[in-house]
Motif scaffolding. Sequence first.
Motif, PDB file in Angstrom:
ATOM      1  N   ARG A   2       0.825  -1.210   0.000  1.00  0.00           N
ATOM      2  CA  ARG A   2       0.000   0.000   0.000  1.00  0.00           C
ATOM      3  C   ARG A   2       0.859   1.261   0.000  1.00  0.00           C
ATOM      4  NH1 ARG A   2      -5.312  -1.554   3.625  1.00  0.00           N
ATOM      5  NH2 ARG A   2      -6.062  -3.078   2.126  1.00  0.00           N
ATOM      6  N   ALA A  62      -1.897  -4.008  -3.880  1.00  0.00           N
ATOM      7  CA  ALA A  62      -2.236  -3.494  -2.551  1.00  0.00           C
ATOM      8  C   ALA A  62      -3.616  -3.965  -2.100  1.00  0.00           C
ATOM      9  CB  ALA A  62      -2.184  -1.971  -2.546  1.00  0.00           C
ATOM     10  N   ALA A  64      -6.475  -3.092  -3.262  1.00  0.00           N
ATOM     11  CA  ALA A  64      -7.396  -1.968  -3.186  1.00  0.00           C
ATOM     12  C   ALA A  64      -8.780  -2.432  -3.628  1.00  0.00           C
ATOM     13  CB  ALA A  64      -6.899  -0.836  -4.093  1.00  0.00           C
ATOM     14  N   ALA A 128      -5.352   6.280  -2.374  1.00  0.00           N
ATOM     15  CA  ALA A 128      -4.208   5.447  -1.980  1.00  0.00           C
ATOM     16  C   ALA A 128      -3.736   5.834  -0.583  1.00  0.00           C
ATOM     17  CB  ALA A 128      -3.071   5.599  -2.987  1.00  0.00           C
ATOM     18  N   ASN A 132      -3.811   3.517   2.806  1.00  0.00           N
ATOM     19  CA  ASN A 132      -2.554   3.266   3.516  1.00  0.00           C
ATOM     20  C   ASN A 132      -2.628   3.627   5.000  1.00  0.00           C
ATOM     21  OD1 ASN A 132       0.240   2.451   3.454  1.00  0.00           O
ATOM     22  ND2 ASN A 132       0.768   4.611   3.659  1.00  0.00           N
TER      23      ASN A 132
END
Length: 149
Positions: A2, A62, A64, A128, A132
């Motif tokens: 991330r 990551a 997402a 993002a 994170n």
Amino acid sequence: MRKAFVIVSSLLLVSFALQFVFAAVVGFTKPAGDGAYALHSVNGMAVIPVLALLTALSAALAKAPGRLIGLAVLPIGLVFLQALIAMLANAFTDAAGARTPLGLTIAGLHAVNGIVAVHVVVGVLRAARQLNRPAPAVARVPVREGEPA
């Protein structure tokens, strides 16, 4: 992964910002020979596409959410559209090699698409960063009276 998503998204945004600077260099160079386009061309045709691909890949790695991965993929399409708009604008020239009014209008769409791409990348970077952030700590609520929290 991330953190890598945040870093690559940040680099993509910086590269887009530089692209506007490089476009201004072309606009203010008199006479504007082919060399004036070098930084704009290299950044737009090599650096930005690579960073756009890395951004999309890092979003997927990551883990997402799907919508964010889709948003991270969108700049790839917008970069492709940029190249098409530039080629189309260059196709509309007169006998002396100067752009026609239609060619200039199409070239203006190149700038508008660039602005749209920047806004998309800003959205990707914000998401993002949010992804994170560490999850907030959950306070333990006692189940029975007298049980420690």
